[in-house]
Design a protein around this motif. Structure first.
Motif, short mmCIF file in Angstrom:
data_model
loop_
_atom_site.label_atom_id
_atom_site.label_comp_id
_atom_site.label_asym_id
_atom_site.label_seq_id
_atom_site.Cartn_x
_atom_site.Cartn_y
_atom_site.Cartn_z
N THR A 62 1.04 -1.16 0.13
CA THR A 62 -0.06 0.05 0.07
C THR A 62 0.86 1.39 -0.18
O THR A 62 2.31 0.98 -0.06
N GLY A 63 0.16 2.49 0.02
CA GLY A 63 0.95 3.64 0.06
C GLY A 63 0.26 4.34 1.28
O GLY A 63 -0.39 4.16 2.25
N GLY A 64 0.68 5.75 1.18
CA GLY A 64 0.14 6.68 2.18
C GLY A 64 0.55 8.12 1.59
O GLY A 64 1.29 8.29 0.92
N VAL A 65 -0.17 9.07 2.11
CA VAL A 65 -0.23 10.33 1.88
C VAL A 65 -0.18 11.21 3.06
O VAL A 65 -0.74 11.12 4.09
N ALA A 66 0.76 12.23 3.13
CA ALA A 66 0.91 13.31 4.23
C ALA A 66 0.26 14.14 4.00
O ALA A 66 0.24 14.77 2.66
N TYR A 67 -0.50 14.88 4.89
CA TYR A 67 -1.39 16.40 4.60
C TYR A 67 -1.32 17.27 5.76
O TYR A 67 -0.77 16.80 6.66
N THR A 68 -1.44 18.36 5.65
CA THR A 68 -1.49 19.41 6.64
C THR A 68 -2.75 20.13 6.67
O THR A 68 -3.67 20.12 5.61
N SER A 69 -2.70 21.12 7.57
CA SER A 69 -4.05 22.08 7.82
C SER A 69 -3.57 23.34 6.93
O SER A 69 -2.47 23.85 6.84
N PRO A 70 -4.59 23.85 6.18
CA PRO A 70 -4.63 25.22 5.55
C PRO A 70 -4.10 26.46 6.74
O PRO A 70 -3.69 27.23 5.98
N SER A 71 -4.20 26.09 7.83
CA SER A 71 -3.94 27.02 8.97
C SER A 71 -2.19 27.39 8.86
O SER A 71 -1.79 28.19 9.32
N THR A 72 -1.67 26.37 8.14
CA THR A 72 -0.30 26.43 7.92
C THR A 72 0.27 27.43 6.94
O THR A 72 1.29 27.87 6.72
N GLY A 73 -0.62 27.83 6.17
CA GLY A 73 -0.40 28.74 4.92
C GLY A 73 -0.14 28.19 3.82
O GLY A 73 -0.04 28.45 2.66
N VAL A 74 -0.01 26.65 3.68
CA VAL A 74 0.15 25.67 2.75
C VAL A 74 -1.04 25.58 1.93
O VAL A 74 -1.88 25.08 2.47
N THR A 75 -1.11 25.53 0.49
CA THR A 75 -2.34 25.58 -0.11
C THR A 75 -2.18 24.53 -1.44
O THR A 75 -3.20 24.16 -1.80
N SER A 76 -0.97 23.93 -1.44
CA SER A 76 -0.49 22.94 -2.39
C SER A 76 0.50 22.26 -2.28
O SER A 76 1.39 22.72 -1.57
N PRO A 77 0.63 21.06 -2.62
CA PRO A 77 2.07 20.35 -2.53
C PRO A 77 3.16 21.21 -2.94
O PRO A 77 4.35 21.25 -2.31
N GLU A 78 3.22 22.11 -3.76
CA GLU A 78 4.30 22.89 -4.15
C GLU A 78 4.83 23.83 -3.08
O GLU A 78 5.83 24.41 -3.32
N GLU A 79 3.94 24.04 -2.29
CA GLU A 79 4.28 25.10 -1.10
C GLU A 79 4.87 24.25 0.09
O GLU A 79 4.90 25.13 1.15
N ILE A 80 5.09 23.19 0.04
CA ILE A 80 5.60 22.24 1.17
C ILE A 80 6.58 23.16 2.04
O ILE A 80 6.69 22.98 3.46
N ALA A 81 7.58 23.81 1.32
CA ALA A 81 8.65 24.34 1.96
C ALA A 81 8.25 25.47 2.97
O ALA A 81 9.07 26.02 3.89
N LYS A 82 7.05 26.00 2.85
CA LYS A 82 6.49 26.89 3.99
C LYS A 82 6.50 26.17 5.33
O LYS A 82 6.16 26.98 6.22
N LEU A 83 6.36 24.77 5.35
CA LEU A 83 6.32 24.37 6.68
C LEU A 83 7.62 24.61 7.66
O LEU A 83 7.69 24.47 8.74
N ALA A 84 8.73 24.72 6.76
CA ALA A 84 9.95 24.79 7.52
C ALA A 84 9.80 25.99 8.42
O ALA A 84 9.56 27.09 8.04
N GLY A 85 10.37 25.74 9.67
CA GLY A 85 10.09 26.88 10.70
C GLY A 85 8.81 26.91 11.42
O GLY A 85 8.94 27.58 12.44
N GLN A 86 7.90 26.18 11.02
CA GLN A 86 6.48 26.38 11.93
C GLN A 86 6.59 25.20 12.94
O GLN A 86 7.54 24.04 12.83
N LYS A 87 5.88 25.52 13.98
CA LYS A 87 5.39 24.32 15.05
C LYS A 87 4.36 23.41 14.28
O LYS A 87 3.21 24.04 14.20
N LEU A 88 4.80 22.26 14.29
CA LEU A 88 3.83 21.39 13.72
C LEU A 88 3.31 20.30 14.85
O LEU A 88 4.33 20.06 15.62
N VAL A 89 2.34 19.84 14.89
CA VAL A 89 1.96 18.80 15.72
C VAL A 89 1.51 17.52 15.02
O VAL A 89 0.50 17.75 14.01
#
Length: 370
Positions: free
Chosen positions: A134-161
């Protein structure tokens, strides 16, 4: 069809010969074995709503339909201990009569691979019926400011839970992956299943999560459609040469290696990536497996494998499989055995590297509740 779900527990010639062989095997096995009037318990050592539960509940009715005697197949959820609790129970109590089967996941393989003292089971003792990559997908909340996979670098420096079943569960793959990316993720241990982790995400208690493909398709895609979740990447799949490729179930999503490069600006390599890749391989290409207990007669094993092959040819299975499980092919026989061996072996060096990292960086001592 008498199968029932308990609300709590791929050239034409080749295909023709394959089907004929399956029918011959089925006929032989069914002449010797019958489960008529019986109830078969399918132990899933996780809570309801996660990927393993979704996988089992899809397969169970059709498996029951093609087992000799058309028994009732009941999914039994036995969560706890990062899946070691229910698996230990199976190892200790299941009789070799075909009436109890076990569904394992990477979260069951990992404590075994790491030498976790909570493990009271030995994979080599069991008879494999079916393996399900099988596979799997990681996803995030729009509250992080990320709106698409291409913006994943926006997560750097954020506090994630992240809501985790435990550092020795299948959640070890995201733990190693996020750390490799340099993301600041707090892993909250103690959740009983990925379904519970998803619910925590939906409640806003966490802002990054992942689900295996079946659970993502069923439970997370509606969140993405509603704008309350943003997909980041899939873990990817391996080609025949062992190279990481995009998951064909999620072809528009980058795989982990691509996502890593988006965040760090370089391709993944080094000891940390080697450790991640070893557990990814055990956790996803060889993730879900079905076993019969030690000592099960060969005719019962044959009956189960024939039932799986017949199930896969069923029109209902063919119509619904991709929507529930994705493009992955469930396998029996030598293909299942090869995946079984891949998923339950690791070098001592990589084991020590990961065990030491867990103790040093996360205070995780094997044998605790993480």
């Amino acid at each position: 069809m008498k199968a029932l779900l308990n609300t709590t527990r791929r050239g034409a010639i080749a295909m023709t010969f394959g089907a004929a062989a399956s029918l011959a095997l089925a006929g032989s096995a069914m002449a010797e074995v019958s489960f008529e009037g019986k109830t078969i318990e399918w132990i899933i050592p996780f809570s309801a709503g996660g990927g393993s539960d979704t996988w089992a509940r899809f397969n169970a009715p059709l498996l029951g339909k093609y087992l000799p005697g058309e028994p009732t197949v009941v999914v039994v959820n036995e969560p706890g201990g990062g899946s070691t609790k229910g698996t230990n129970l199976f190892a200790a109590r299941a009789k070799p009569d075909g009436l109890t089967i076990l569904g394992t996941s990477g979260s069951t393989q990992f404590p075994y691979l790491l030498g976790d003292p909570r493990v009271r089971y030995e994979y080599a003792d069991w008879e494999i019926v079916m393996a399900s990559p099988t596979g799997g997908v990681a996803y995030t909340s729009p509250s992080t400011g990320v709106t698409s996979p291409e913006e994943i670098a926006k997560l750097a420096g954020q506090k994630l839970v992240y809501a985790s079943q435990g550092a020795t569960s299948l959640d070890l793959v995201p733990l190693l992956g996020f750390e490799l990316m340099g993301l600041d993720v707090q892993h909250v241990f103690g959740f009983k299943g990925r379904g519970d982790g998803r619910l925590a995400f939906e409640r806003g208690e966490t802002n990054i999560d992942y689900q295996t493909s079946s659970a993502y398709i069923k439970n997370v895609q509606p969140l993405v459609d509603a704008g309350t979740a943003v997909p980041l990447f899939s873990w990817g799949v391996l080609d025949e040469n062992g190279n990481l490729m995009r998951d064909p179930t999620f072809p528009d999503l980058p795989h982990f290696g691509e996502a890593y490069e988006m965040v760090t600006g370089k391709a993944p390599e080094g000891p940390g990536y080697d450790a991640y890749f070893a557990f990814f391989t055990a956790g996803f290409p060889a993730q879900k497996m079905v076993f019969l207990p030690k000592g099960t007669p060969q005719e019962i094993v044959d009956a189960y494998q024939a039932a799986v092959e017949a199930m896969k040819a069923d029109p209902e299975y063919q119509e619904n499989k991709e929507a529930v499980l994705g493009t992955y092919e469930q396998v029996t026989g030598q293909a299942a055995q090869a995946l079984f061996e891949k998923g339950t072996q690791i070098t001592p060096e990589l084991r020590k590297q990961v065990v030491d990292m867990l103790a040093t960086d996360y205070g995780v001592k094997l044998g605790t509740d993480d």
